[in-house]
Design a protein around this motif. Structure first.
Motif, PDB file in Angstrom:
ATOM      1  N   UNK A  54       0.932  -1.513   0.115  1.00 37.41           N
ATOM      2  CA  UNK A  54      -0.074   0.053   0.269  1.00 37.41           C
ATOM      3  C   UNK A  54       0.443   1.545  -0.019  1.00 37.41           C
ATOM      4  N   UNK A  55       1.587   1.197   1.018  1.00 37.40           N
ATOM      5  CA  UNK A  55       2.714   2.333   0.906  1.00 37.40           C
ATOM      6  C   UNK A  55       4.345   2.153   0.402  1.00 37.40           C
ATOM      7  N   UNK A  56       4.706   3.049  -0.164  1.00 36.28           N
ATOM      8  CA  UNK A  56       6.139   2.382  -0.352  1.00 36.28           C
ATOM      9  C   UNK A  56       7.188   3.088   0.856  1.00 36.28           C
ATOM     10  N   UNK A  57       6.933   3.430   2.149  1.00 39.31           N
ATOM     11  CA  UNK A  57       8.086   3.106   3.669  1.00 39.31           C
ATOM     12  C   UNK A  57       7.659   1.969   4.033  1.00 39.31           C
ATOM     13  N   UNK A  58       6.488   1.073   3.641  1.00 34.44           N
ATOM     14  CA  UNK A  58       6.479   0.179   4.341  1.00 34.44           C
ATOM     15  C   UNK A  58       6.234  -1.633   3.312  1.00 34.44           C
ATOM     16  N   UNK A  59       7.648  -0.855   3.148  1.00 34.87           N
ATOM     17  CA  UNK A  59       7.605  -2.772   1.612  1.00 34.87           C
ATOM     18  C   UNK A  59       9.298  -2.968   2.418  1.00 34.87           C
ATOM     19  N   UNK A  60       9.979  -3.896   1.232  1.00 37.09           N
ATOM     20  CA  UNK A  60      10.641  -5.124   1.333  1.00 37.09           C
ATOM     21  C   UNK A  60      11.439  -5.105  -0.205  1.00 37.09           C
ATOM     22  N   UNK A  61      12.476  -5.320   0.636  1.00 40.54           N
ATOM     23  CA  UNK A  61      13.761  -5.565  -0.529  1.00 40.54           C
ATOM     24  C   UNK A  61      13.200  -7.278  -1.091  1.00 40.54           C
ATOM     25  N   UNK A  62      13.341  -6.993  -2.903  1.00 41.65           N
ATOM     26  CA  UNK A  62      13.242  -8.385  -3.808  1.00 41.65           C
ATOM     27  C   UNK A  62      14.636  -8.023  -3.759  1.00 41.65           C
ATOM     28  N   UNK A  63      15.171 -10.340  -4.591  1.00 39.30           N
ATOM     29  CA  UNK A  63      16.380 -10.823  -4.633  1.00 39.30           C
ATOM     30  C   UNK A  63      17.709  -9.729  -5.501  1.00 39.30           C
ATOM     31  N   UNK A  64      17.175  -9.378  -6.576  1.00 39.43           N
ATOM     32  CA  UNK A  64      17.615  -8.164  -6.913  1.00 39.43           C
ATOM     33  C   UNK A  64      18.595  -7.387  -5.753  1.00 39.43           C
ATOM     34  N   UNK A  65      17.545  -6.288  -5.021  1.00 37.04           N
ATOM     35  CA  UNK A  65      17.656  -5.240  -4.240  1.00 37.04           C
ATOM     36  C   UNK A  65      18.636  -5.703  -2.746  1.00 37.04           C
ATOM     37  N   UNK A  66      18.897  -6.645  -3.038  1.00 32.92           N
ATOM     38  CA  UNK A  66      19.261  -8.020  -1.627  1.00 32.92           C
ATOM     39  C   UNK A  66      20.361  -8.155  -1.972  1.00 32.92           C
ATOM     40  N   UNK A  67      20.778  -9.027  -2.933  1.00 30.05           N
ATOM     41  CA  UNK A  67      21.792  -8.975  -4.287  1.00 30.05           C
ATOM     42  C   UNK A  67      22.939  -7.411  -4.276  1.00 30.05           C
ATOM     43  N   UNK A  68      21.590  -6.624  -4.170  1.00 30.26           N
ATOM     44  CA  UNK A  68      22.921  -5.428  -5.194  1.00 30.26           C
ATOM     45  C   UNK A  68      23.323  -4.408  -3.118  1.00 30.26           C
ATOM     46  N   UNK A  69      22.846  -4.727  -2.537  1.00 32.30           N
ATOM     47  CA  UNK A  69      22.650  -5.265  -1.543  1.00 32.30           C
ATOM     48  C   UNK A  69      24.486  -5.236  -0.911  1.00 32.30           C
ATOM     49  N   UNK A  70      24.254  -6.892  -1.065  1.00 32.40           N
ATOM     50  CA  UNK A  70      25.416  -7.638  -0.795  1.00 32.40           C
ATOM     51  C   UNK A  70      26.778  -7.316  -1.383  1.00 32.40           C
ATOM     52  N   UNK A  71      26.416  -6.654  -2.631  1.00 32.00           N
ATOM     53  CA  UNK A  71      27.838  -6.029  -3.223  1.00 32.00           C
ATOM     54  C   UNK A  71      28.181  -4.923  -2.960  1.00 32.00           C
ATOM     55  N   UNK A  72      27.038  -4.349  -2.126  1.00 34.74           N
ATOM     56  CA  UNK A  72      28.213  -3.397  -1.565  1.00 34.74           C
ATOM     57  C   UNK A  72      28.454  -3.142  -0.516  1.00 34.74           C
ATOM     58  N   UNK A  73      28.387  -4.382   0.226  1.00 34.39           N
ATOM     59  CA  UNK A  73      29.117  -4.916   1.654  1.00 34.39           C
ATOM     60  C   UNK A  73      30.330  -5.811   1.019  1.00 34.39           C
ATOM     61  N   UNK A  74      30.270  -6.291   0.304  1.00 32.05           N
ATOM     62  CA  UNK A  74      31.490  -7.186  -0.123  1.00 32.05           C
ATOM     63  C   UNK A  74      32.465  -5.566  -0.746  1.00 32.05           C
ATOM     64  N   UNK A  75      32.445  -4.690  -1.858  1.00 26.91           N
ATOM     65  CA  UNK A  75      32.931  -3.647  -1.803  1.00 26.91           C
ATOM     66  C   UNK A  75      33.695  -2.560  -0.676  1.00 26.91           C
ATOM     67  N   UNK A  76      32.216  -2.868  -0.062  1.00 25.90           N
ATOM     68  CA  UNK A  76      33.036  -2.165   0.761  1.00 25.90           C
ATOM     69  C   UNK A  76      33.995  -2.977   1.749  1.00 25.90           C
ATOM     70  N   UNK A  77      33.594  -3.992   2.780  1.00 24.70           N
ATOM     71  CA  UNK A  77      35.179  -4.979   3.516  1.00 24.70           C
ATOM     72  C   UNK A  77      36.241  -5.269   1.772  1.00 24.70           C
ATOM     73  N   UNK A  78      36.465  -4.601   0.785  1.00 27.56           N
ATOM     74  CA  UNK A  78      37.820  -5.126  -0.169  1.00 27.56           C
ATOM     75  C   UNK A  78      38.394  -3.408  -0.196  1.00 27.56           C
ATOM     76  N   UNK A  79      37.911  -2.644   0.596  1.00 24.50           N
ATOM     77  CA  UNK A  79      38.758  -1.467   0.514  1.00 24.50           C
ATOM     78  C   UNK A  79      40.166  -1.156   1.278  1.00 24.50           C
TER      79      UNK A  79
END
Length: 86
Positions: free
Chosen positions: A61-86
């Motif tokens: 119903x409202x954009x503020x009460x949603x959840x990540x989809x598998x593609x968003x989860x993968x992007x978040x994991x990618x960003x986390x991994x990039x942060x650890x590699x720096x």
């Protein structure tokens, strides 16, 4: 992707309940409403809409009460991994 956008995606992944992925945690709305939240709420809503169009995020119903989809989860994991590699 700007730094605040990366941080927001990672925060949603780590701290919010993400439907089938994680049942505990806070809602995205609660994250945005926290004291000291690092971006204007209108920018946060804009990013949620952008991620919805990309297929990274979904809501009912409202954009503020949603959840990540598998593609968003993968992007978040990618960003986390990039942060650890720096």
């Amino acid at each position: 992707m700007k730094e605040d956008e990366k941080r927001f995606l990672i925060d949603i992944y780590n701290r919010c309940h993400n439907g089938y992925l994680k049942k505990d945690g806070i809602s995205v709305k609660e994250l945005i409403q926290e004291d000291g939240f690092y971006m204007h709420n209108k920018r946060a809503w804009y990013l949620l809409g952008k991620w919805t169009r990309k297929g990274w995020y979904e809501y009912g119903v409202n954009v503020r009460v949603g959840w990540l989809q598998p593609e968003g989860i993968e992007k978040a994991k990618e960003l986390i991994a990039q942060g650890r590699g720096e």
